[in-house]
Design an enzyme around this catalytic site. Structure first.
Site, PDB file in Angstrom:
ATOM      1  N   LYS A  22       0.823  -1.213   0.000  1.00 15.19           N
ATOM      2  CA  LYS A  22       0.000   0.000   0.000  1.00 15.19           C
ATOM      3  C   LYS A  22       0.854   1.259   0.000  1.00 15.19           C
ATOM      4  O   LYS A  22       0.401   2.336  -0.356  1.00 15.19           O
ATOM      5  CB  LYS A  22      -0.932  -0.005   1.215  1.00 15.19           C
ATOM      6  CG  LYS A  22      -2.080  -0.984   1.045  1.00 15.19           C
ATOM      7  CD  LYS A  22      -3.107  -0.871   2.118  1.00 15.19           C
ATOM      8  CE  LYS A  22      -4.254  -1.845   1.875  1.00 15.19           C
ATOM      9  NZ  LYS A  22      -5.049  -2.117   3.056  1.00 15.19           N
ATOM     10  N   LYS A  82     -10.602  -4.327  -4.412  1.00 11.66           N
ATOM     11  CA  LYS A  82     -11.638  -3.314  -4.667  1.00 11.66           C
ATOM     12  C   LYS A  82     -11.041  -1.983  -5.092  1.00 11.66           C
ATOM     13  O   LYS A  82     -11.706  -1.156  -5.696  1.00 11.66           O
ATOM     14  CB  LYS A  82     -12.587  -3.157  -3.471  1.00 11.66           C
ATOM     15  CG  LYS A  82     -11.971  -2.891  -2.128  1.00 11.66           C
ATOM     16  CD  LYS A  82     -13.052  -2.967  -1.017  1.00 11.66           C
ATOM     17  CE  LYS A  82     -12.440  -3.362   0.303  1.00 11.66           C
ATOM     18  NZ  LYS A  82     -13.339  -3.877   1.283  1.00 11.66           N
ATOM     19  N   LYS A 102      -3.811 -10.191  -7.124  1.00 11.80           N
ATOM     20  CA  LYS A 102      -5.034 -10.377  -6.329  1.00 11.80           C
ATOM     21  C   LYS A 102      -6.140  -9.422  -6.771  1.00 11.80           C
ATOM     22  O   LYS A 102      -5.867  -8.260  -7.071  1.00 11.80           O
ATOM     23  CB  LYS A 102      -4.708 -10.131  -4.846  1.00 11.80           C
ATOM     24  CG  LYS A 102      -5.794 -10.576  -3.888  1.00 11.80           C
ATOM     25  CD  LYS A 102      -5.559 -10.059  -2.477  1.00 11.80           C
ATOM     26  CE  LYS A 102      -6.027  -8.636  -2.357  1.00 11.80           C
ATOM     27  NZ  LYS A 102      -6.124  -8.098  -1.014  1.00 11.80           N
TER      28      LYS A 102
END
Ligand code: TYM
Length: 340
Positions: A115, A203, A200
């Site tokens: 992230k 969202k 992966k």
């Protein structure tokens, strides 16, 4: 003699629209688990604050997520359903566990590393909440003396850290926390992107063609599955091989979860079927499943007073349970309490 059921805890962040990854990785198991465990299903809204978005209503997203919990068969008469920020004990334990966690341990967390990096490999400015995220997760789990935590594969490392922290506290102060065990299914615990099946499904993906959202229009679902990447093997045989055939394997995992059939059973049934026909089958089953789920979701989502009542009652029950752990650790640490 009374036998208590093992305690099970799980949560999803209300930080945007849920995907079939969230559903297949964890939520699809929740309804069945209510029979065998004492279940707590939490909406992790404090975790969502780690990523701040423009034009986003957290309040709406919390109610959306709660409606999906109910649509997936979570029953407020069997399980405790609650919103994390309504139970202050999560933040209280979070501070304490901060003091038992190492900076270097958090730096090693893969999700934090991912992230923190931009697509061009630059380090982003990140808030301390994102760094601290796994400790809040540990607090969620350890507050309830949780035995089992159903999650997707991406959460495995956070669960390992949770166990480490619990063990560290117990070693110093006696048994305060139960060590939780992650429940991660062999198949479906890492649903991959449709166009990039080595990545992966997430969202937050900017390419929405990679992701199937639970609220996608059914026509989009069909199109996304039909456009999913497969492979260019001359003999288009359908079988599971994550290395050689990541796209087909991913579709098989999705198909298996939706039809409730084992992968090896499906592979036999699909002998001689061509890729295009297979994709048609996946698209049909998935769209039938999603249209039912969406109908149920809409029914719950339209009754906000019912949703708020569930969240209120859940918070009261969760507070009562979690306060026992807080009182125990306060007294072991020598924190002065007016309530004893
Ligand atoms: P979140 O909202 O990112 O994900 C919720 C759950 O969905 C799983 N998941 C997937 N499973 C399979 N394939 C995918 N592509 C996929 N994407 C997501 C995640 O593994 C997760 O189980 N930090 C947690 C929320 C949380 C939590 C907790 C979970 C907060 N406190 C305590 C368990 C226990 C999370 O990742 O949420």
């Amino acid at each position: 003699m009374i036998f208590h059921k093992p305690i099970l805890f799980s949560a999803v962040q209300p930080s945007g629209k849920l995907t079939i990854g969230n559903y297949i990785g964890t939520m699809r198991h929740w309804s069945q688990m209510q029979n065998d465990y004492e279940c707590l299903y939490c909406i992790a809204d404090l975790h969502s604050l780690t990523i701040q978005k423009k034009n986003f209503s957290l309040k709406e997203s919390i109610l959306d997520t709660l409606s999906f919990y109910l649509a997936c068969g979570v029953d407020p008469n069997k399980s405790i359903i609650f919103v994390q920020s309504h139970v202050y004990q999560h933040s209280q334990l979070n501070w304490i566990l901060n003091c038992f966690s190492q900076f270097s341990e958090l730096l090693r967390m893969t999700q934090f590393k991912i992230k923190r990096i931009t697509e061009n490999n630059y380090i982003k400015k990140t808030n301390v909440g994102l760094f601290n995220y796994p400790i809040l997760m540990a607090s969620d789990i350890l507050l309830y003396q949780t035995n089992f935590v159903p999650v997707g594969q991406d959460q495995k490392q956070h669960l390992e850290l949770t166990r480490k922290i619990a063990h560290r506290v117990n070693a110093l102060y006696g048994k305060i926390f139960t060590l939780p065990t992650p429940l991660i299914s062999q198949y479906g615990s890492k649903i991959m992107s449709l166009l990039e099946p080595r990545k992966k499904m997430s969202k937050s993906d900017i390419n929405k063609k990679n992701v199937i959202f639970l609220l996608d229009d059914i026509s989009d679902v069909i199109l996304k599955i039909k456009n999913a990447v497969t492979d260019s093997e001359k003999l288009s045989k359908i079988y599971y091989d994550i290395e050689k055939k990541p796209g087909i394997s991913n579709l098989l995992e999705i198909f298996s979860a939706i039809t409730n059939k084992e992968i090896n059973v499906l592979s036999k049934e699909l002998e001689g079927v061509m890729y295009a026909e297979f994709k048609n089958m996946v698209a049909t089953h998935l769209s039938n499943f999603l249209s039912k789920l969406q109908k149920s979701y809409i029914k719950y989502r339209s009754d906000e007073s019912y949703l708020k009542k569930i969240a209120y009652e859940g918070a009261i029950k969760a507070q009562l349970k979690s306060e026992k752990t807080i009182q125990n650790i306060y007294s072991k640490l020598g924190l002065f309490s007016f309530f004893k």
